[in-house]
Design a protein around this motif. Structure first.
Motif, PDB file in Angstrom:
ATOM      1  N   MET A  14       0.843  -1.177   0.000  1.00 20.78           N
ATOM      2  CA  MET A  14       0.000   0.000   0.000  1.00 20.78           C
ATOM      3  C   MET A  14       0.885   1.236   0.000  1.00 20.78           C
ATOM      4  O   MET A  14       1.914   1.282   0.643  1.00 20.78           O
ATOM      5  CB  MET A  14      -0.907  -0.010   1.229  1.00 20.78           C
ATOM      6  CG  MET A  14      -1.867   1.145   1.232  1.00 20.78           C
ATOM      7  SD  MET A  14      -3.209   0.957   2.393  1.00 20.78           S
ATOM      8  CE  MET A  14      -2.496   1.664   3.855  1.00 20.78           C
ATOM      9  N   SER A  15       0.435   2.238  -0.712  1.00 20.61           N
ATOM     10  CA  SER A  15       1.191   3.467  -0.834  1.00 20.61           C
ATOM     11  C   SER A  15       0.321   4.642  -0.416  1.00 20.61           C
ATOM     12  O   SER A  15      -0.860   4.687  -0.717  1.00 20.61           O
ATOM     13  CB  SER A  15       1.643   3.624  -2.280  1.00 20.61           C
ATOM     14  OG  SER A  15       2.194   4.892  -2.474  1.00 20.61           O
ATOM     15  N   ALA A  16       0.909   5.565   0.286  1.00 22.08           N
ATOM     16  CA  ALA A  16       0.200   6.781   0.680  1.00 22.08           C
ATOM     17  C   ALA A  16       1.177   7.934   0.585  1.00 22.08           C
ATOM     18  O   ALA A  16       2.385   7.759   0.771  1.00 22.08           O
ATOM     19  CB  ALA A  16      -0.335   6.655   2.096  1.00 22.08           C
ATOM     20  N   SER A  17       0.662   9.082   0.270  1.00 19.12           N
ATOM     21  CA  SER A  17       1.548  10.236   0.231  1.00 19.12           C
ATOM     22  C   SER A  17       0.856  11.429   0.868  1.00 19.12           C
ATOM     23  O   SER A  17      -0.364  11.516   0.910  1.00 19.12           O
ATOM     24  CB  SER A  17       1.966  10.553  -1.201  1.00 19.12           C
ATOM     25  OG  SER A  17       0.884  11.085  -1.914  1.00 19.12           O
ATOM     26  N   LEU A  18       1.669  12.335   1.348  1.00 21.91           N
ATOM     27  CA  LEU A  18       1.192  13.559   1.962  1.00 21.91           C
ATOM     28  C   LEU A  18       2.093  14.674   1.470  1.00 21.91           C
ATOM     29  O   LEU A  18       3.314  14.577   1.584  1.00 21.91           O
ATOM     30  CB  LEU A  18       1.254  13.454   3.491  1.00 21.91           C
ATOM     31  CG  LEU A  18       0.937  14.716   4.294  1.00 21.91           C
ATOM     32  CD1 LEU A  18      -0.540  15.076   4.144  1.00 21.91           C
ATOM     33  CD2 LEU A  18       1.272  14.502   5.762  1.00 21.91           C
ATOM     34  N   THR A  19       1.514  15.691   0.883  1.00 13.20           N
ATOM     35  CA  THR A  19       2.295  16.831   0.405  1.00 13.20           C
ATOM     36  C   THR A  19       1.932  18.037   1.250  1.00 13.20           C
ATOM     37  O   THR A  19       0.756  18.370   1.389  1.00 13.20           O
ATOM     38  CB  THR A  19       1.995  17.124  -1.073  1.00 13.20           C
ATOM     39  OG1 THR A  19       2.293  15.958  -1.840  1.00 13.20           O
ATOM     40  CG2 THR A  19       2.817  18.302  -1.571  1.00 13.20           C
ATOM     41  N   ARG A  74       0.770   5.064  10.226  1.00 15.59           N
ATOM     42  CA  ARG A  74       1.339   4.024   9.363  1.00 15.59           C
ATOM     43  C   ARG A  74       2.369   3.158  10.087  1.00 15.59           C
ATOM     44  O   ARG A  74       2.449   1.964   9.878  1.00 15.59           O
ATOM     45  CB  ARG A  74       1.932   4.678   8.113  1.00 15.59           C
ATOM     46  CG  ARG A  74       0.824   4.918   7.098  1.00 15.59           C
ATOM     47  CD  ARG A  74       0.962   6.158   6.303  1.00 15.59           C
ATOM     48  NE  ARG A  74      -0.233   6.354   5.498  1.00 15.59           N
ATOM     49  CZ  ARG A  74      -1.331   6.965   5.940  1.00 15.59           C
ATOM     50  NH1 ARG A  74      -1.391   7.410   7.159  1.00 15.59           N
ATOM     51  NH2 ARG A  74      -2.372   7.119   5.149  1.00 15.59           N
ATOM     52  N   LEU A  75       3.162   3.771  10.927  1.00 14.42           N
ATOM     53  CA  LEU A  75       4.136   2.997  11.708  1.00 14.42           C
ATOM     54  C   LEU A  75       3.430   2.064  12.679  1.00 14.42           C
ATOM     55  O   LEU A  75       3.839   0.902  12.846  1.00 14.42           O
ATOM     56  CB  LEU A  75       5.087   3.934  12.456  1.00 14.42           C
ATOM     57  CG  LEU A  75       6.078   4.699  11.587  1.00 14.42           C
ATOM     58  CD1 LEU A  75       6.799   5.758  12.405  1.00 14.42           C
ATOM     59  CD2 LEU A  75       7.075   3.742  10.938  1.00 14.42           C
ATOM     60  N   ASP A  76       2.358   2.555  13.319  1.00 14.84           N
ATOM     61  CA  ASP A  76       1.580   1.705  14.235  1.00 14.84           C
ATOM     62  C   ASP A  76       0.951   0.526  13.506  1.00 14.84           C
ATOM     63  O   ASP A  76       0.738  -0.536  14.095  1.00 14.84           O
ATOM     64  CB  ASP A  76       0.491   2.526  14.936  1.00 14.84           C
ATOM     65  CG  ASP A  76       1.054   3.502  15.962  1.00 14.84           C
ATOM     66  OD1 ASP A  76       2.251   3.378  16.329  1.00 14.84           O
ATOM     67  OD2 ASP A  76       0.299   4.396  16.405  1.00 14.84           O
ATOM     68  N   ALA A  77       0.656   0.696  12.215  1.00 13.81           N
ATOM     69  CA  ALA A  77       0.069  -0.378  11.409  1.00 13.81           C
ATOM     70  C   ALA A  77       1.134  -1.314  10.848  1.00 13.81           C
ATOM     71  O   ALA A  77       0.833  -2.241  10.110  1.00 13.81           O
ATOM     72  CB  ALA A  77      -0.756   0.219  10.275  1.00 13.81           C
ATOM     73  N   GLY A  78       2.402  -1.072  11.188  1.00 13.76           N
ATOM     74  CA  GLY A  78       3.487  -1.934  10.735  1.00 13.76           C
ATOM     75  C   GLY A  78       3.992  -1.620   9.334  1.00 13.76           C
ATOM     76  O   GLY A  78       4.745  -2.404   8.758  1.00 13.76           O
ATOM     77  N   GLU A  79       3.591  -0.507   8.798  1.00 17.37           N
ATOM     78  CA  GLU A  79       4.054  -0.138   7.464  1.00 17.37           C
ATOM     79  C   GLU A  79       5.465   0.423   7.530  1.00 17.37           C
ATOM     80  O   GLU A  79       5.900   0.944   8.544  1.00 17.37           O
ATOM     81  CB  GLU A  79       3.122   0.916   6.850  1.00 17.37           C
ATOM     82  CG  GLU A  79       1.718   0.406   6.582  1.00 17.37           C
ATOM     83  CD  GLU A  79       0.822   1.481   6.001  1.00 17.37           C
ATOM     84  OE1 GLU A  79       1.334   2.371   5.279  1.00 17.37           O
ATOM     85  OE2 GLU A  79      -0.386   1.439   6.264  1.00 17.37           O
TER      86      GLU A  79
END
Length: 161
Positions: free
Chosen positions: A1-6, A30-35
């Protein structure tokens, strides 16, 4: 899965607030979800701000609604090309803007690929520096004054009196 924030910041206070409000929660979730995260920070200097971009487009929309070019209505995008061309013609030798314009090539008319006619290529406002953007906004204000443009209030979307 990919996510971005600008995120885009103009000053340190805005950056600090935005980091606390947006970036940290974005990363923590995302870190809490293990990503795994890859964070890239780019410093962009001397590019136009989002506010300048919004202002230019609002002004061009007002011009398109109220001004005719030789009796013809044009959409805002066409007015943008016409105004950028006129703005460059009037300011290309200005000592304060000469270096900014030097980053662009000339505006040219090139033959269309699949029909009779021509296509204009050249400057694009997305490549404008903050200085060039500010000067263009001032130029649009002057053009609007010469052509009796009544500017829309961006907060109410109503024409200013």
């Amino acid at each position: 899965m990919s996510a971005s924030l600008t995120l885009e910041w103009q000053d340190a206070d805005t950056a600090n607030a935005s980091l606390k409000r947006e970036l940290i929660p974005f990363c923590k979730k995302r870190l809490d979800a293990g990503e795994h995260l890859f964070v890239e920070v780019r410093v962009r200097r001397d590019t136009k701000s989002r506010l300048q971009e919004q202002k230019m487009h609002a002004m061009l929309n007002d011009i398109a609604r109220q001004v005719k070019l030789y009796g013809k209505d044009l959409p805002a995008e066409s007015w943008k090309r016409v105004c950028v061309d006129a703005f460059k013609h009037e300011t290309k030798d200005d000592p304060d803007l000469k270096a900014d314009w030097g980053r662009f090539g000339d505006i040219e008319l090139v033959p269309a690929l699949n029909h009779p006619g021509f296509v204009m290529v050249g400057e694009q406002t997305r490549k404008f520096s903050m200085r060039l953007s500010s000067s263009f906004i001032e130029w649009l204000m002057f053009f609007g004054a010469e052509n009796s443009v009544v500017w829309t209030d961006p907060k109410t979307k109503r024409v200013e009196q």
